[in-house]
Design an enzyme around this catalytic site. Structure first.
Site, PDB file in Angstrom:
ATOM      1  N   LYS A 126       0.843  -1.184   0.000  1.00 41.50           N
ATOM      2  CA  LYS A 126       0.000   0.000   0.000  1.00 41.50           C
ATOM      3  C   LYS A 126       0.887   1.245   0.000  1.00 41.50           C
ATOM      4  CE  LYS A 126      -3.860  -2.325   0.337  1.00 41.50           C
ATOM      5  NZ  LYS A 126      -4.944  -2.253  -0.662  1.00 41.50           N
TER       6      LYS A 126
ATOM      7  N   ASP B 131      -0.387  -0.065  -4.476  1.00 45.16           N
ATOM      8  CA  ASP B 131      -1.818   0.226  -4.472  1.00 45.16           C
ATOM      9  C   ASP B 131      -2.065   1.521  -3.706  1.00 45.16           C
ATOM     10  OD1 ASP B 131      -4.572   0.225  -4.275  1.00 45.16           O
ATOM     11  OD2 ASP B 131      -4.723  -1.738  -3.309  1.00 45.16           O
TER      12      ASP B 131
ATOM     13  N   GLU C 285      -2.122   0.352  -8.605  1.00 40.09           N
ATOM     14  CA  GLU C 285      -3.539   0.006  -8.489  1.00 40.09           C
ATOM     15  C   GLU C 285      -4.327   1.191  -7.930  1.00 40.09           C
ATOM     16  OE1 GLU C 285      -6.053  -3.298  -5.900  1.00 40.09           O
ATOM     17  OE2 GLU C 285      -4.029  -3.751  -6.630  1.00 40.09           O
TER      18      GLU C 285
ATOM     19  N   GLU D 115     -11.571  -2.856  -8.282  1.00 40.19           N
ATOM     20  CA  GLU D 115     -12.262  -3.360  -7.096  1.00 40.19           C
ATOM     21  C   GLU D 115     -13.413  -2.463  -6.673  1.00 40.19           C
ATOM     22  OE1 GLU D 115     -10.479  -2.624  -2.919  1.00 40.19           O
ATOM     23  OE2 GLU D 115      -8.722  -2.729  -4.217  1.00 40.19           O
TER      24      GLU D 115
ATOM     25  N   ASP E   1     -14.148  -7.693  -8.746  1.00 42.83           N
ATOM     26  CA  ASP E   1     -14.414  -7.981  -7.343  1.00 42.83           C
ATOM     27  C   ASP E   1     -15.705  -8.784  -7.287  1.00 42.83           C
ATOM     28  OD1 ASP E   1     -13.796  -6.735  -4.295  1.00 42.83           O
ATOM     29  OD2 ASP E   1     -15.874  -7.307  -4.664  1.00 42.83           O
TER      30      ASP E   1
ATOM     31  N   HIS F  26      -9.388  -8.551  -7.403  1.00 39.77           N
ATOM     32  CA  HIS F  26      -9.234  -8.095  -6.028  1.00 39.77           C
ATOM     33  C   HIS F  26      -9.777  -9.179  -5.099  1.00 39.77           C
ATOM     34  CE1 HIS F  26     -11.181  -6.031  -2.459  1.00 39.77           C
ATOM     35  NE2 HIS F  26      -9.905  -5.722  -2.318  1.00 39.77           N
TER      36      HIS F  26
END
Length: 458
Positions: free
Chosen positions: A232, A260, A286, A312, A335, A362
């Site tokens: 992240k 992400d 992402e 997602e 997702d 995801h």
């Protein structure tokens, strides 16, 4: 329809009726350890608005919407509001049944006004659609991925709502794609069962983890056989540089590291940030910006050297269509619980196959790994026919609450064999984590003290 044995060795066809549904607000206190934390969502409590379809013949269907805590009660209420479209109808067993149910759940004009075809009502419809697939596949004695892969190309096309898609994908084009993949289904099924489906892990990358935990988990991921991890990013550029450098040093040059941002940036900021992180070779960025900003994703993709992935939080098949038409993404991330269930995800898989863009779903959360593995495996067997540059996300959280949890083996998802959608939670887990009165949450309620004769919350 399914069959019951009766005396004399004969079999009797039985058509069940959906008699009702029950909905649970189930939450897990994952924020206490900052599991799942990222730049946009610092304190998620992984949650599920969980639904069980009951039939008079006994079989059940299980499904859910995934949330991160507050608002899970809103999702539960939305699912309950759709009960009249489910109860009293024959339990779905065929592609025609499942197509009709999907249509009825997504085409009520007054409820559709709340979207249209996005947000809480679309996700609620998806929970019930997925529960219906769990029920139908369970009655057929097959896992959902295999149940889908036994349907003919014509049946699969009949499941898709092509309204708003025909400028990018027509039913005839979808049928041609599925027919082209049909001859290799058996061989790919055998390979999938033998080898499993490639995975990557986000477990090392939560933004709330310190450097020691990041390095430890990154090294563990490599030892466990993963060829890709994800971090992240998006809160602080200097921190991201440091964390990405630590991760690269931990895993070496041969392991992919995706990053992400969870929608944190404007377009110009995304371009600047990813240009600064590019020396550590991120595999993709992402959700660099708003999931609704198709042109923004295209600008990010063209403005810096890292590939772009999103999906997602993409609300429906129409936005996915536009992302593909605009050349805005290198990877599509479906997702299982964001759009209106299996049917709409089938539309997205077909769109991605038409445009030649890999699908890397995801997952994580609570139960998302369990669900989405079926969609990717079906895609491999019957749609795209490939797992090149395709991986399913994996996060090692909360699988023990499911009766048929995912199985990872050397960085690959093993193909599920149990009938259904792998969505059934253990009754004890439902009871313990029911919000707000399950024992897990009662134990976390603030203590109450007496002050004179008046009870005061503190």
């Amino acid at each position: 329809m399914f069959f019951r044995n009766i005396p004399g060795g004969m079999r009797m066809a039985v058509t069940d009726t959906v008699t009702g549904l029950e909905v649970h607000d189930v939450r897990f206190p994952t924020s206490e350890r900052r599991d799942g934390s990222d730049a946009m969502n610092p304190d998620p409590d992984y949650s599920a608005a969980y639904v069980v379809l009951h039939t008079d013949g006994g079989p059940q269907g299980h499904g859910f919407c995934f949330t991160i805590g507050r608002g899970n009660d809103v999702m539960a209420a939305a699912i309950r509001s759709l009960a009249p479209y489910v109860t009293g109808r024959p339990a779905p067993a065929t592609a025609a049944d499942l197509a009709a149910l999907h249509h009825d759940l997504t085409h009520d004009s007054q409820l559709r006004w709340l979207g249209p075809e996005k947000g809480v009502m679309q996700m609620a419809a998806g929970a019930l659609v997925n529960a219906a697939w769990d029920l139908a596949a369970g009655r057929a004695g097959l896992p959902v991925w295999e149940f889908l892969a036994t349907l003919t190309p014509e049946e699969l096309v009949s499941l898709v709502d092509f309204r708003y898609l025909s400028d990018a994908l027509t039913p005839d084009e979808a049928l041609a794609l599925l027919r082209a993949a049909e001859p290799g289904r058996a061989a790919r099924t055998a390979r999938l069962r033998a080898e499993g489906y490639p995975a990557y892990t986000t477990s090392p990358g939560w933004l709330g983890y310190d450097d020691t935990e990041l390095v430890r988990l990154a090294k563990q991921a490599v030892a466990d056989g993963f060829g890709q991890i994800k971090l992240k990013v998006g809160a602080d550029l200097d921190d991201d540089r440091r964390r990405l450098r630590l991760a690269r040093d931990a895993v070496g040059p041969g392991i992919r590291i995706a990053v992400d941002a969870n929608q944190r940036w404007d377009v110009a900021e995304a371009v600047r940030w990813m240009t600064a992180l590019a020396p550590w070779a991120p595999y993709w960025i992402e959700e660099p910006t708003s999931p609704d900003d198709v042109l923004g994703h295209a600008a990010v993709r063209s403005g810096q050297p890292v590939k772009v992935a999103t999906g997602e939080h993409v609300a429906n098949r129409v936005v996915f269509k536009q992302l593909l038409q605009a050349g805005a993404v290198d990877f599509v991330q479906i997702d299982a619980a964001r759009v209106a269930g299996v049917n709409e995800n089938l539309a997205i898989l077909l769109l991605a196959a038409k445009y030649g863009v890999p699908v890397c779903p995801h997952a994580g959360g609570v139960g998302l790994c369990e669900l989405v593995q079926h969609l990717s495996m079906f895609d491999y067997v019957a749609v795209s026919g490939s797992w090149e540059d395709r991986v399913i996300e994996y996060v090692d959280h909360l699988h023990d609450h499911f009766t048929d949890p995912v199985v990872l083996d050397h960085g690959r998802y093993r193909a599920p064999t149990a009938p259904g959608f792998s969505a059934r939670m253990k009754p004890a887990s439902l009871a313990a984590h029911r919000y707000p009165d399950g024992p897990v949450w009662r134990a976390r309620q603030k203590p109450r003290h007496h002050q004179g004769e008046q009870e005061v919350s503190v």
